[in-house]
Scaffold this motif. Sequence first.
Motif: not given
Length: 101
Positions: A74-101
């Motif tokens: 039941n993910r909200h259609p406008q979900t935002t996951i805010h982070s400090d933009q460090g290495f883990y959160y800007t990693h392409p694998g992480y970006q793919r995971l949060v963009d495509n649950p």
Amino acid sequence: MPNRLNREFRKSDPGKVFVTDITYLPIASGENVYLSCVKDVATREIVAYKLSTDLRMDLVFQTIKKLEEHLQGNRHPQTTIHSDQGFYYTHPGYQRLVDNP
């Protein structure tokens, strides 16, 4: 990445805006353990977390998987996951995971 949250941490829709980070916790042996967590901004509840003895990408991947379990599809259609933009959160694998649950 654009700053969509713009430090406006008071939101009223539960499940719409989350914040995430990793905390280093020193233990008695002198080593660190690492706590990755996701907090719902509206409810201020920790909705997902993972504790690890190392800082591999799997730590944040597992935390997001736990968030998805919590949301039970039941993910909200406008979900935002805010982070400090460090290495883990800007990693392409992480970006793919949060963009495509």
